[in-house]
Design an enzyme around this catalytic site. Structure first.
Site, PDB file in Angstrom:
ATOM      1  N   ASP A  90       0.857  -1.175   0.000  1.00 12.56           N
ATOM      2  CA  ASP A  90       0.000   0.000   0.000  1.00 12.56           C
ATOM      3  C   ASP A  90       0.899   1.232   0.000  1.00 12.56           C
ATOM      4  O   ASP A  90       1.983   1.221   0.565  1.00 12.56           O
ATOM      5  CB  ASP A  90      -0.902  -0.034   1.231  1.00 12.56           C
ATOM      6  CG  ASP A  90      -1.960   1.045   1.212  1.00 12.56           C
ATOM      7  OD1 ASP A  90      -2.027   1.791   0.228  1.00 12.56           O
ATOM      8  OD2 ASP A  90      -2.714   1.134   2.195  1.00 12.56           O
ATOM      9  N   ASP A 263      -8.063  -7.025   0.807  1.00 12.32           N
ATOM     10  CA  ASP A 263      -7.195  -7.129   1.980  1.00 12.32           C
ATOM     11  C   ASP A 263      -7.931  -6.514   3.151  1.00 12.32           C
ATOM     12  O   ASP A 263      -8.770  -5.633   2.973  1.00 12.32           O
ATOM     13  CB  ASP A 263      -5.870  -6.393   1.763  1.00 12.32           C
ATOM     14  CG  ASP A 263      -6.006  -4.896   2.030  1.00 12.32           C
ATOM     15  OD1 ASP A 263      -5.633  -4.457   3.139  1.00 12.32           O
ATOM     16  OD2 ASP A 263      -6.522  -4.164   1.152  1.00 12.32           O
ATOM     17  N   CYS A 301     -12.482 -27.984   9.862  1.00 19.44           N
ATOM     18  CA  CYS A 301     -11.603 -26.854   9.533  1.00 19.44           C
ATOM     19  C   CYS A 301     -10.161 -27.283   9.755  1.00 19.44           C
ATOM     20  O   CYS A 301      -9.835 -27.821  10.821  1.00 19.44           O
ATOM     21  CB  CYS A 301     -11.943 -25.644  10.412  1.00 19.44           C
ATOM     22  SG  CYS A 301     -10.821 -24.236  10.170  1.00 19.44           S
ATOM     23  N   CYS A 303      -7.482 -25.572  10.295  1.00 21.88           N
ATOM     24  CA  CYS A 303      -6.603 -24.613  10.966  1.00 21.88           C
ATOM     25  C   CYS A 303      -6.047 -25.179  12.270  1.00 21.88           C
ATOM     26  O   CYS A 303      -6.530 -26.175  12.806  1.00 21.88           O
ATOM     27  CB  CYS A 303      -7.347 -23.301  11.226  1.00 21.88           C
ATOM     28  SG  CYS A 303      -8.391 -23.348  12.702  1.00 21.88           S
ATOM     29  N   CYS A 306      -8.625 -25.275  15.356  1.00 21.22           N
ATOM     30  CA  CYS A 306      -9.686 -26.274  15.376  1.00 21.22           C
ATOM     31  C   CYS A 306      -9.189 -27.671  15.739  1.00 21.22           C
ATOM     32  O   CYS A 306      -9.962 -28.638  15.738  1.00 21.22           O
ATOM     33  CB  CYS A 306     -10.433 -26.274  14.041  1.00 21.22           C
ATOM     34  SG  CYS A 306     -11.507 -24.811  13.879  1.00 21.22           S
ATOM     35  N   HIS A 331      -7.088 -19.379  12.544  1.00 24.01           N
ATOM     36  CA  HIS A 331      -8.423 -19.849  12.153  1.00 24.01           C
ATOM     37  C   HIS A 331      -9.099 -18.859  11.217  1.00 24.01           C
ATOM     38  O   HIS A 331      -9.648 -19.245  10.177  1.00 24.01           O
ATOM     39  CB  HIS A 331      -9.310 -20.056  13.379  1.00 24.01           C
ATOM     40  CG  HIS A 331     -10.752 -20.267  12.999  1.00 24.01           C
ATOM     41  ND1 HIS A 331     -11.233 -21.484  12.555  1.00 24.01           N
ATOM     42  CD2 HIS A 331     -11.805 -19.392  12.925  1.00 24.01           C
ATOM     43  CE1 HIS A 331     -12.516 -21.360  12.245  1.00 24.01           C
ATOM     44  NE2 HIS A 331     -12.886 -20.096  12.454  1.00 24.01           N
TER      45      HIS A 331
END
Length: 372
Positions: A90, A263, A301, A303, A306, A331
């Protein structure tokens, strides 16, 4: 060196691939925010495991510390942080806006005080490009003039005109063919101003276009309407990036209106504050109802969070253990990554609208209206 392949469209949503020298970015896609060269709390391998193709860094913050010259001496932003995929930086325009009490914008530059030590900084379009080239990002953003909404018409018109002039200066200053440059469409909530800005920027040789100046105080419905009237005036063969957005709902609503890239700090910021995104809406893990809950946040999930129970995650936050924010950040980014993967598949199979309607109902929203 950069190319956008539009592969399929479904109910206004676009499935594509943004091809860069450092790898392909599948779209629609979400970029985790690594403001100062790190996605807060996560290793770069953990970020990659969420399904991200591209991450974001910030010109203003990296200019302050460690300094763009230091980043260059460390081998550039990719080598410094260990990410070998594409990086977008950015330009610092949003920070000029967010530090409104500390800044002054003239035609030449934005002048403001560092939020760290109060030192004076002058950010011209040319200096923004100089910093981004030193950082070595794959995509650089032009410096634009961001304002809060709603705003008086004269203020919006002034910021729009300056953003176009600054975009030209950025284009003239950029001289690295291995770094793409994206323009930013401004114009507040005014459809005619958005059309004017998008049409003029589209005549210039940019590798992509962003919709800027949203998620700065307007209602979600105003954001969606503004996105819709903007994207229709942008080239179909270039990626479209909606900056700083947003919630899962925001992503699907804006994908329906032709956006390819997003984003936002929301997944990690909420993760650090014990809020987990799910298909049934957000879960606040500090709540007592989760004290002895043996279930994971979401079944199936992949991640890191989890692998544990909601009760254990709640305990981590209540004990102020740093592992809690780490796991919840992982997560939430995994949830966003999976949402984008599922969205791409739905577009490919011409069932995007039904897919989006189902997700919105699960989050407690009315299904979106069909978008022409």
């Amino acid at each position: 060196m950069f190319r956008f392949d539009l592969q399929h469209e479904s109910n206004g949503a676009r499935r594509g691939v943004f091809r860069t020298p450092r790898g392909d970015v599948q779209t629609p896609g979400f970029m985790p925010v690594g403001t100062v060269g790190t996605v807060k709390g996560l290793t770069i391998d953990q970020v990659a495991a969420t399904g991200a193709d591209m991450i974001l860094g910030n010109t203003y913050h990296l200019r302050l510390r460690p300094g763009h010259e230091t980043v260059a001496r460390l081998g550039g932003l990719h080598k410094m942080c260990g990410w070998d995929g594409p990086i977008l930086t950015d330009s610092g325009g949003f920070q000029v806006f967010s530090l409104g009490a500390l800044n002054k914008v003239t035609e030449q530059a934005a002048t403001f005080r560092s939020h760290l030590d109060g030192s004076k900084i002058e950010l011209t379009p040319e200096h923004s490009i100089e910093i981004q080239q030193a950082l070595g990002s794959d995509v650089a953003m032009v410096l634009d003039h961001v304002i809060a909404l709603p705003a008086e018409q004269a203020v919006v018109e002034d910021a729009l005109a300056r953003s176009i002039r600054w975009a030209k200066r950025c284009r003239d200053a950029a001289d690295r063919p291995e770094q793409a440059l994206f323009a930013i469409v401004q114009g507040g909530l005014d459809p005619e101003l958005r059309r004017q800005c998008a049409t003029e920027l589209a005549t210039m040789p940019f590798e992509g276009f962003a919709v800027g100046g949203l998620s700065v105080g307007e209602a979600p419905e105003e954001m969606y309407a503004t996105t819709a009237v903007t994207t229709v005036h942008l080239p179909v063969d270039k990626p479209r990036y909606l900056m700083g957005v947003g919630t899962p709902r925001d992503l699907l609503e804006n994908i329906a209106r032709g956006i390819d890239l997003f984003d936002c700090v929301m997944p990690t910021r909420n993760g650090r504050n014990a809020l987990a995104f799910t298909d049934d809406g957000p879960i606040k893990l500090r709540n007592a109802v989760h004290r002895e809950d043996t279930r994971p946040i979401m079944e199936d999930c992949p991640c890191l969070a989890c692998r544990h129970s909601r009760g254990y995650l709640r305990h981590l936050f209540n004990a102020n253990e740093m592992l809690g924010p780490i796991l919840l950040s992982h997560h939430n980014l995994t949830y966003y990554g999976n949402l984008m993967r599922q969205t791409r598949q739905a577009i490919e199979e011409d069932r995007f609208h039904a897919f989006a309607a189902g997700k919105l109902r699960g989050w407690g929203y009315e299904p979106m209206d069909a978008v022409a």
